[in-house]
Design an enzyme around this catalytic site. Structure first.
Site, short mmCIF file in Angstrom:
data_model
loop_
_atom_site.label_atom_id
_atom_site.label_comp_id
_atom_site.label_asym_id
_atom_site.label_seq_id
_atom_site.Cartn_x
_atom_site.Cartn_y
_atom_site.Cartn_z
N TYR A 180 -5.51 -0.96 39.51
CA TYR A 180 -5.34 -2.42 39.61
C TYR A 180 -6.64 -3.17 39.90
O TYR A 180 -6.61 -4.38 40.17
CB TYR A 180 -4.23 -2.75 40.61
N ASP A 209 -6.85 6.80 37.69
CA ASP A 209 -5.71 6.45 36.84
C ASP A 209 -6.10 6.58 35.37
O ASP A 209 -7.13 7.17 35.03
CB ASP A 209 -5.18 5.05 37.23
N ASP A 210 -5.26 6.05 34.51
CA ASP A 210 -5.46 6.06 33.06
C ASP A 210 -6.89 5.61 32.73
O ASP A 210 -7.38 4.65 33.32
CB ASP A 210 -4.42 5.09 32.47
N LYS A 315 -0.35 11.86 39.56
CA LYS A 315 0.56 10.77 39.22
C LYS A 315 1.05 11.06 37.80
O LYS A 315 0.28 10.95 36.85
CB LYS A 315 -0.17 9.43 39.29
N ASP A 317 3.11 10.08 34.78
CA ASP A 317 3.56 8.77 34.31
C ASP A 317 4.34 8.87 32.99
O ASP A 317 4.20 9.85 32.26
CB ASP A 317 2.34 7.86 34.14
N CYS A 358 6.11 8.51 38.11
CA CYS A 358 6.02 7.10 37.73
C CYS A 358 6.71 6.99 36.37
O CYS A 358 6.55 7.87 35.53
CB CYS A 358 4.56 6.67 37.67
N ARG A 373 7.36 6.03 42.10
CA ARG A 373 7.24 4.58 41.99
C ARG A 373 8.65 4.03 41.85
O ARG A 373 9.44 4.57 41.09
CB ARG A 373 6.40 4.23 40.77
N ASP A 377 5.02 -2.48 37.64
CA ASP A 377 3.63 -2.62 38.10
C ASP A 377 3.41 -3.95 38.82
O ASP A 377 3.86 -5.01 38.36
CB ASP A 377 2.67 -2.58 36.91
C1 9PG Z 1 -1.64 3.28 33.20
C2 9PG Z 1 -0.52 2.54 33.90
C3 9PG Z 1 -0.61 2.64 35.42
C4 9PG Z 1 0.61 2.00 36.04
C5 9PG Z 1 1.86 2.64 35.48
C6 9PG Z 1 1.86 2.52 33.98
O1 9PG Z 1 7.21 -0.83 30.99
N1 9PG Z 1 6.08 -0.67 30.47
O2 9PG Z 1 5.88 -0.97 29.27
C7 9PG Z 1 5.02 -0.19 31.25
C8 9PG Z 1 3.76 -0.07 30.71
C9 9PG Z 1 2.72 0.39 31.50
C10 9PG Z 1 2.95 0.72 32.80
C11 9PG Z 1 4.20 0.57 33.34
C12 9PG Z 1 5.25 0.12 32.56
O3 9PG Z 1 1.91 1.16 33.60
O4 9PG Z 1 3.01 2.08 36.01
O5 9PG Z 1 0.57 2.14 37.44
O6 9PG Z 1 -0.70 3.98 35.82
O7 9PG Z 1 0.69 3.10 33.43
O8 9PG Z 1 -1.59 3.10 31.81
#
Ligand code: 9PG
Length: 507
Positions: A180, A209-210, A315, A317, A358, A373, A377
């Site tokens: 973030y 993270d990513d 994490k 995801d 997540c 989570r 976000d």
């Molecule tokens: C990295 C991010 C971060 C973040 C995660 C996740 O619903 N959606 O389309 C959606 C897209 C991205 C997203 C969450 C929901 O972010 O939650 O903390 O790690 O990936 O790309």
């Protein structure tokens, strides 16, 4: 005994109410107002009329909360792409109130009637002003039905889920994540700068993270990490923090080597071609068919690699993608396939690696992950004016509203409401909003921030330090109210239309 195909009807006595039911078998009484029903389609008549219904979202990002039955249901409207990514689209009910795993009706006397699933099979619970119903795609486990104090029935449900499916074993501690502040613009020099800037702050974990990987699906470092991920893990560890890493091990982007080389290892759409499992990074992505032996080998190798690099906090995801309906090598229910994949990951990383889920289906992950989570976000702004119909859209308000309704999962895994902001620069959050996120993370018991240390003014850094050091005593006093070290915290002020009851109902 449950005889397939036969329906059992009857009346259960819950004290001040009795409920007629139609169920696949006879209920078993657990307590004065607690029952277990066998898995299968269940229907109960309730006397509450137009009251509030609690709907629970399927995955981390899905909306959870209370709505009056006469209001439109709480769901992701107007965007099939968002619905596919951030809830159980297969079981969406556009005109009816329903949710995943568990649902609750509020009785006029302040008590609640909860119906919750204790197994997999994509259980769904919904309500009308006369009925509370449960069903699954693939009956598994049992239904828990209870009538009592609001928090007591949620806690009791979580306790039974923990008994049946297990509980997380590890604690995260205090986490710094790169997302973030930097989003995907991270590199190995930046990691060095960040850990130097975090020196003296009591974080336990620094989680990348990513942004480190070559592609979502190809889990090798990109050109911004030329020394490799073991070197970056080392940078973090030498600074005194536990190295954490983001992975989305069950999905792959169309442009990844994984998809281009092995499209046969993806969950297939019955209409032909790889299933579209969701949308992010500017387009669709696919899900790995975790029932394929080669995918299982790939996941074991990936886990060994990241553990070998030195990351012991992961994490994980976009996990829900592997729990979508589609054609797999082995025909097992989608949530069963998902759970087996997470169990394989847990087995491969060992019991001491912290797994933060997540985008995970919550119930189907119980016992295998340490934390989850529990909302969408956060962002450095409060509301997402462009997407008013999407309670799963990024933004601090949506994150707070979803997460506060998931606090009760704390008996099963740690509940991560996402990052707290201390910085005033590069943020549109005001002091009240920052305080609300801070209080939310305190009451949910998971403290993380993403603020770049270089962006913090001295007073903000001091505030962050005090918060990380604090070991607060938290007591819940109402649906949205808490006492934190004796200070009243009311998160209900952010809930549209919420009026706290004039006094708490005894018993
Ligand atoms: C990295 C991010 C971060 C973040 C995660 C996740 O619903 N959606 O389309 C959606 C897209 C991205 C997203 C969450 C929901 O972010 O939650 O903390 O790690 O990936 O790309």
């Amino acid at each position: 005994m449950t005889v397939p195909g036969t329906r059992h009807t009857g009346l259960i006595d819950c004290g001040d109410i009795s409920l007629s039911f139609s169920a696949p078998g006879e209920p078993r009484r657990l307590g004065p107002a607690e029952f277990l029903f066998p898995a299968g389609a269940l229907r109960l008549a309730h006397p509450f009329g137009d009251t509030e219904f609690f709907r629970h979202g399927w995955n981390s990002w899905s909306p959870s909360g209370w709505r009056r039955l006469s209001q439109p249901p709480l769901r992701i409207g107007h965007s099939p792409q968002r619905l596919l990514t951030a809830d159980d689209a297969r079981n969406d009910t556009p005109l009816a109130h329903s949710g995943s795993a568990v649902g609750v009706l509020a009785a006029p006397n302040g008590r609640c009637l909860i119906l919750g699933a204790l197994g997999l099979g994509a259980p769904r619970v919904g309500a009308t002003d006369t009925t509370l119903w449960g069903r699954h795609e693939d009956p598994d486990g049992e239904w828990f039905l209870a009538y009592g104090d609001e928090r007591a029935v949620f806690d009791r449900y979580a306790a039974l889920v923990g008994d049946r499916l297990g509980r997380g074993q590890n604690r995260a501690g205090r986490v710094w994540s790169s997302w973030y502040s930097y989003y995907d613009a991270i590199d190995e020099a930046l990691v060095g700068q960040v850990v130097a800037g975090l020196d003296g702050l009591p974080f336990d974990v620094v989680q990348l993270d990513d942004g480190w990987e070559r592609a979502v699906g190809d889990w090798t470092p990109n050109a911004r990490f030329p020394s490799g991920m073991a070197a970056t893990a080392d940078t973090i560890r030498r600074a005194g923090f536990r190295p954490g890493l983001w992975l989305a091990p069950l999905i792959a982007l169309p442009a990844s080597d994984f998809v281009r080389q092995r499209p046969d290892l993806l969950i297939q759409d019955p209409d032909g071609g790889p299933l579209i499992a969701g949308y992010n990074w500017g387009g669709p992505y696919h899900a790995l068919d975790t029932t394929a032996a080669e995918v299982q080998d790939h996941l074991r190798a990936l886990c060994a690699t990241v553990r070998g690099w030195g990351f012991s906090y992961l994490k994980l995801d976009f996990m829900y993608a592997a729990a979508l309906e589609g054609r797999r090598r082995m025909e097992i229910h989608r949530e069963r396939a998902y759970r087996q994949a997470v169990a394989l990951i847990r087995q491969a990383v060992g019991p001491d690696t912290y797994l933060l889920g997540c985008g995970v289906p919550l119930l189907a992950s119980a016992g295998l992950i340490d934390g989850a989570r529990v909302g969408p976000d956060v962002a450095a702004f409060w509301t997402n004016a462009e997407r008013p119909d999407d309670p799963s859209g990024v933004g601090a308000r949506n994150a707070l509203l979803a997460s506060v309704h998931r606090a009760w999962w704390g008996g099963v895994f740690e509940t991560d409401p996402d990052a707290v902001y201390f910085r005033r620069s590069r943020s549109l959050l005001d002091a009240d909003q920052r305080q609300a996120l801070q209080d939310l993370a305190t009451v949910l018991g998971f403290k993380s921030t993403s603020d770049a240390p270089a962006w913090l003014a001295p007073a903000e850094r001091a505030e962050l330090r005090a918060w990380l050091e604090a070991r607060e005593t938290v007591r819940q006093t109402g649906r949205y109210s808490f006492e934190v070290d004796g200070r009243s915290v009311d998160l209900g002020r952010f809930v549209t239309g919420y009026r706290p009851p004039p006094s708490t109902v005894a018993n």
